[in-house]
Design a protein around this motif. Structure first.
Motif, PDB file in Angstrom:
ATOM      1  N   ALA A 111       0.789  -1.119  -0.046  1.00  0.00           N
ATOM      2  CA  ALA A 111      -0.017  -0.120   0.056  1.00  0.00           C
ATOM      3  C   ALA A 111       0.958   1.383   0.006  1.00  0.00           C
ATOM      4  O   ALA A 111       0.295   2.342   0.069  1.00  0.00           O
ATOM      5  CB  ALA A 111      -0.858  -0.276   1.210  1.00  0.00           C
ATOM      6  N   ARG A 112       2.194   1.205  -0.079  1.00  0.00           N
ATOM      7  CA  ARG A 112       3.192   2.027  -0.193  1.00  0.00           C
ATOM      8  C   ARG A 112       3.076   3.019   1.173  1.00  0.00           C
ATOM      9  O   ARG A 112       3.084   4.356   1.006  1.00  0.00           O
ATOM     10  CB  ARG A 112       2.936   2.986  -1.426  1.00  0.00           C
ATOM     11  CG  ARG A 112       3.005   2.158  -2.677  1.00  0.00           C
ATOM     12  CD  ARG A 112       2.819   3.007  -3.998  1.00  0.00           C
ATOM     13  NE  ARG A 112       4.090   3.700  -4.133  1.00  0.00           N
ATOM     14  CZ  ARG A 112       5.260   3.317  -4.438  1.00  0.00           C
ATOM     15  NH1 ARG A 112       5.549   2.420  -4.968  1.00  0.00           N
ATOM     16  NH2 ARG A 112       6.250   4.258  -4.534  1.00  0.00           N
ATOM     17  N   LEU A 159      -7.304   0.690  13.812  1.00  0.00           N
ATOM     18  CA  LEU A 159      -6.795   1.284  12.641  1.00  0.00           C
ATOM     19  C   LEU A 159      -7.958   2.263  12.345  1.00  0.00           C
ATOM     20  O   LEU A 159      -8.998   2.090  12.229  1.00  0.00           O
ATOM     21  CB  LEU A 159      -6.299   0.474  11.532  1.00  0.00           C
ATOM     22  CG  LEU A 159      -5.057  -0.274  11.622  1.00  0.00           C
ATOM     23  CD1 LEU A 159      -5.319  -1.430  10.848  1.00  0.00           C
ATOM     24  CD2 LEU A 159      -3.717   0.479  11.560  1.00  0.00           C
ATOM     25  N   ARG A 160      -7.510   3.467  11.635  1.00  0.00           N
ATOM     26  CA  ARG A 160      -8.503   4.455  11.116  1.00  0.00           C
ATOM     27  C   ARG A 160      -8.963   3.654   9.998  1.00  0.00           C
ATOM     28  O   ARG A 160      -8.370   2.921   9.445  1.00  0.00           O
ATOM     29  CB  ARG A 160      -7.896   5.681  10.670  1.00  0.00           C
ATOM     30  CG  ARG A 160      -7.333   6.500  11.721  1.00  0.00           C
ATOM     31  CD  ARG A 160      -6.580   7.665  11.126  1.00  0.00           C
ATOM     32  NE  ARG A 160      -5.564   7.793  10.593  1.00  0.00           N
ATOM     33  CZ  ARG A 160      -4.738   8.633   9.889  1.00  0.00           C
ATOM     34  NH1 ARG A 160      -5.278   9.966   9.852  1.00  0.00           N
ATOM     35  NH2 ARG A 160      -3.744   8.200   9.052  1.00  0.00           N
ATOM     36  N   THR A 161     -10.279   4.105   9.597  1.00  0.00           N
ATOM     37  CA  THR A 161     -10.975   3.391   8.445  1.00  0.00           C
ATOM     38  C   THR A 161     -10.278   3.671   7.120  1.00  0.00           C
ATOM     39  O   THR A 161     -10.319   2.770   6.431  1.00  0.00           O
ATOM     40  CB  THR A 161     -12.436   4.000   8.528  1.00  0.00           C
ATOM     41  OG1 THR A 161     -13.073   3.856   9.806  1.00  0.00           O
ATOM     42  CG2 THR A 161     -13.146   3.063   7.483  1.00  0.00           C
ATOM     43  N   ALA A 162      -9.930   4.788   6.950  1.00  0.00           N
ATOM     44  CA  ALA A 162      -9.076   4.898   5.623  1.00  0.00           C
ATOM     45  C   ALA A 162      -8.158   4.114   5.484  1.00  0.00           C
ATOM     46  O   ALA A 162      -7.513   3.706   4.382  1.00  0.00           O
ATOM     47  CB  ALA A 162      -8.768   6.472   5.630  1.00  0.00           C
ATOM     48  N   ASP A 187      -7.118   1.105   2.744  1.00  0.00           N
ATOM     49  CA  ASP A 187      -5.750   1.201   2.025  1.00  0.00           C
ATOM     50  C   ASP A 187      -5.138  -0.297   2.098  1.00  0.00           C
ATOM     51  O   ASP A 187      -4.796  -0.855   0.980  1.00  0.00           O
ATOM     52  CB  ASP A 187      -4.916   2.079   2.408  1.00  0.00           C
ATOM     53  CG  ASP A 187      -5.156   3.436   1.824  1.00  0.00           C
ATOM     54  OD1 ASP A 187      -6.158   3.634   1.256  1.00  0.00           O
ATOM     55  OD2 ASP A 187      -4.780   4.470   2.613  1.00  0.00           O
ATOM     56  N   LEU A 188      -5.289  -1.002   3.117  1.00  0.00           N
ATOM     57  CA  LEU A 188      -4.522  -2.117   3.711  1.00  0.00           C
ATOM     58  C   LEU A 188      -5.329  -3.232   2.991  1.00  0.00           C
ATOM     59  O   LEU A 188      -4.817  -4.161   2.317  1.00  0.00           O
ATOM     60  CB  LEU A 188      -4.277  -2.314   4.975  1.00  0.00           C
ATOM     61  CG  LEU A 188      -3.302  -1.197   5.606  1.00  0.00           C
ATOM     62  CD1 LEU A 188      -3.054  -1.360   7.097  1.00  0.00           C
ATOM     63  CD2 LEU A 188      -1.981  -1.259   4.882  1.00  0.00           C
ATOM     64  N   VAL A 189      -6.638  -3.323   2.819  1.00  0.00           N
ATOM     65  CA  VAL A 189      -7.476  -4.209   2.444  1.00  0.00           C
ATOM     66  C   VAL A 189      -7.126  -4.324   0.917  1.00  0.00           C
ATOM     67  O   VAL A 189      -6.887  -5.329   0.205  1.00  0.00           O
ATOM     68  CB  VAL A 189      -8.847  -3.997   2.815  1.00  0.00           C
ATOM     69  CG1 VAL A 189      -9.722  -4.971   2.085  1.00  0.00           C
ATOM     70  CG2 VAL A 189      -9.030  -4.349   4.311  1.00  0.00           C
ATOM     71  N   ASP A 190      -7.408  -3.286   0.382  1.00  0.00           N
ATOM     72  CA  ASP A 190      -6.994  -2.976  -1.201  1.00  0.00           C
ATOM     73  C   ASP A 190      -5.639  -3.739  -1.547  1.00  0.00           C
ATOM     74  O   ASP A 190      -5.492  -4.010  -2.696  1.00  0.00           O
ATOM     75  CB  ASP A 190      -7.131  -1.682  -1.506  1.00  0.00           C
ATOM     76  CG  ASP A 190      -8.521  -1.127  -1.549  1.00  0.00           C
ATOM     77  OD1 ASP A 190      -9.449  -1.847  -1.473  1.00  0.00           O
ATOM     78  OD2 ASP A 190      -8.589   0.199  -1.736  1.00  0.00           O
ATOM     79  N   ALA A 191      -4.691  -3.641  -0.342  1.00  0.00           N
ATOM     80  CA  ALA A 191      -3.346  -4.141  -0.829  1.00  0.00           C
ATOM     81  C   ALA A 191      -3.013  -5.772  -0.230  1.00  0.00           C
ATOM     82  O   ALA A 191      -1.947  -6.090  -0.411  1.00  0.00           O
ATOM     83  CB  ALA A 191      -2.313  -3.334  -0.066  1.00  0.00           C
ATOM     84  N   GLY A 192      -4.045  -6.119   0.233  1.00  0.00           N
ATOM     85  CA  GLY A 192      -4.068  -7.576   0.413  1.00  0.00           C
ATOM     86  C   GLY A 192      -4.366  -8.139   1.857  1.00  0.00           C
ATOM     87  O   GLY A 192      -4.294  -9.156   2.293  1.00  0.00           O
ATOM     88  N   PHE A 193      -4.716  -7.137   2.651  1.00  0.00           N
ATOM     89  CA  PHE A 193      -4.878  -7.318   4.104  1.00  0.00           C
ATOM     90  C   PHE A 193      -5.792  -8.101   4.382  1.00  0.00           C
ATOM     91  O   PHE A 193      -7.184  -7.662   3.975  1.00  0.00           O
ATOM     92  CB  PHE A 193      -4.438  -5.971   4.956  1.00  0.00           C
ATOM     93  CG  PHE A 193      -4.758  -6.068   6.428  1.00  0.00           C
ATOM     94  CD1 PHE A 193      -4.252  -6.892   7.241  1.00  0.00           C
ATOM     95  CD2 PHE A 193      -5.814  -5.162   7.001  1.00  0.00           C
ATOM     96  CE1 PHE A 193      -4.509  -7.249   8.696  1.00  0.00           C
ATOM     97  CE2 PHE A 193      -6.023  -5.193   8.464  1.00  0.00           C
ATOM     98  CZ  PHE A 193      -5.352  -6.463   9.330  1.00  0.00           C
ATOM     99  N   ASP A 194      -6.176  -8.952   5.238  1.00  0.00           N
ATOM    100  CA  ASP A 194      -7.206  -9.816   5.882  1.00  0.00           C
ATOM    101  C   ASP A 194      -7.771  -9.328   7.135  1.00  0.00           C
ATOM    102  O   ASP A 194      -7.016 -10.112   8.268  1.00  0.00           O
ATOM    103  CB  ASP A 194      -7.084 -11.093   5.637  1.00  0.00           C
ATOM    104  CG  ASP A 194      -8.422 -12.051   5.923  1.00  0.00           C
ATOM    105  OD1 ASP A 194      -9.418 -11.385   6.103  1.00  0.00           O
ATOM    106  OD2 ASP A 194      -8.089 -13.485   5.987  1.00  0.00           O
TER     107      ASP A 194
END
Length: 481
Positions: free
Chosen positions: A254-255, A454-457, A461-468
């Protein structure tokens, strides 16, 4: 290796015994790794003179070639070429020394002994002398040498004193000087004018040495057991668990800008390498270090890497290039990410600027015993820079640039273990304070468990990058490979 200027009768003497059998024997035989067994005591002094000349001429001529190539803009010699040049230099120096001994009526060293001295000096220059067996042992993490006292620390945490590897303090200084002179891309001096030197060994180990400011010369070597490492491998050895593996991988992809923190020899560089392993291979990386350690430019998983190393000033006090200058230069090199091996001093300002100028996903390491103390240390470093930023301005810069702090610790009673104990999400700044949430906090055994949400935003971001996120609620996500 017979000089054309040596008379045949003299050659016979050289291949036999000394031409001056009446010379008194020295008080003792030669010490150290360049000692030659079986040398006649009458010839020991001549062997030592030969050894000194070989070392002196090899060091001077190789150093001159390095500087000449650098001044002319020529590429550095490859190791094989440098060794062949050294062999030629030693052959010529041995001939000159033999002629000098004959001209002055000294003791000429027999040719077989001369060859052994040449080989010993060559091995000492291009090998590690008595360090070789220690560095070949994969269980040894630290080597500390104080004069003739040698101490090692194993990966298990056990410490041991070993026999001396060097014959004298002078030989230890010579060994350090040789290793420093051929390290990395820049020769590093080690003498009374420059009594402190830091450099990397050919295997990637970090070396630090001092002389003159100590009673005896001292050499400290810190080696990394994981020159190539992934987050999965750190999960398998217990540094982090499945949920953290998934979280950190998503954080990199997620950079997010990250600082890895912890105490001395806690594994910060290893974790930084593991985080870098999650960077997509098509990205362009620029790494900046005081001493080369990361080695990402040798990792086939990262084909586009520029590795830069800070340069010390020369004898005249000129030519220094700091980490701060290299960070500014890196921004002109179209990097996708900038990675600083160790954040220290005024490099904080250019690095945080790099993180907030489109180089998201940049990383670094920082010495800090507590994750909560990171921001105070960053502010203390920032004030050392030429910008002289106020605490409030520094905090605003840090809060706008840094996303996460990942902290490492040793669990109590487990000297051979390092674990991720805390992760802080940077939220913002409020005057003299950087505001952060400890989204992973240390449990009783110091291993990180989920903390403040974590903050919702950030979650998005992390879910979009593969976080479960479901891993946080499942038992198999915690501390299981």
């Amino acid at each position: 290796m017979t000089s054309p200027h040596i008379h045949p009768s003299q050659r016979a003497s050289r291949n036999g015994a000394s031409v001056r059998p009446d010379l008194p024997p020295p008080a003792c035989s030669l010490p150290g790794p360049t000692s030659v067994p079986g040398v006649d005591p009458h010839q020991a002094a001549a062997v030592e003179r030969l050894r000194v000349r070989l070392r002196r001429e090899l060091s001077q001529q190789l150093s001159s070639r390095i500087h000449a190539d650098d001044d002319a803009g020529r590429p550095a010699l490859e190791p094989g070429e440098r060794r062949r040049m050294a062999q030629a230099i030693l052959a010529d120096a041995a001939e000159k020394q033999a002629q000098h001994e004959l001209d002055t009526g000294g003791a000429v060293v027999p040719q077989d002994v001369e060859q052994r001295v040449v080989s010993a000096v060559l091995d000492e220059m291009f090998g590690m002398a008595g360090l070789d067996p220690l560095l070949a042992n994969p269980d040894i993490e630290n080597v500390n040498i104080n004069g003739d006292r040698v101490f090692v620390r194993y990966a298990s945490g056990r410490r041991e004193r070993l026999p001396p590897i060097i014959g004298s303090d002078a030989e230890l200084v010579d060994l350090i000087r040789d290793l420093a002179a051929r390290s990395g891309v820049e020769e590093r001096r080690f003498d009374r004018g420059s009594p402190i030197v830091n450099f990397s060994l050919p295997g990637g180990e970090r070396a630090s040495a001092v002389m003159a400011v100590t009673a005896r010369p001292s050499l400290s070597i810190r080696r990394h057991r994981f020159a190539r490492v992934t987050l999965r491998e750190l999960r398998e050895n217990g540094t982090l668990d499945l949920a953290l593996d998934n979280f950190l991988t998503a954080m990199v992809r997620a950079r997010k800008n990250v600082l890895v923190t912890g105490g001395v020899a806690i594994g910060k560089t290893t974790l930084l390498r593991a985080l870098a392993s999650a960077i997509p291979p098509h990205e362009r990386l620029v790494t900046i270090e005081d001493v080369f350690e990361l080695g990402l430019d040798h990792d086939p998983g990262h084909p586009d890497v520029v590795a830069m190393q800070a340069r010390e000033a020369n004898v005249e006090g000129q030519g220094e290039i700091s980490q701060s200058e290299l960070v500014w230069q890196s921004l002109r090199m179209s990097p996708d990410r900038v990675i600083v091996g160790e954040v220290r001093g005024p490099v904080v300002i250019p690095l945080t600027n790099a993180m907030s100028m489109g180089n998201d996903g940049s990383m670094g390491t920082l010495h800090s015993s507590l994750s909560s103390g990171v921001f105070t240390k960053l502010a203390a470093y920032a004030v050392q820079g030429p910008e002289r930023l106020s605490l409030e301005a520094t905090n605003l810069l840090v809060a706008s640039a840094l996303h996460f702090v990942v902290h490492l610790e040793k669990p109590r009673g487990e000297d051979n273990k390092r674990v991720v104990s805390s992760i802080r999400e940077v939220i913002g700044a409020d005057g003299t304070q950087v505001i952060s949430n400890e989204v992973w906090r240390p449990a009783a055994d110091l291993r990180a468990v989920p903390g403040v949400p974590l903050r919702t935003a950030t979650v998005d971001d992390l879910v979009d990058a593969g976080f479960d996120p479901d891993l946080l609620d499942r038992a198999e996500g915690w501390w299981k490979p």
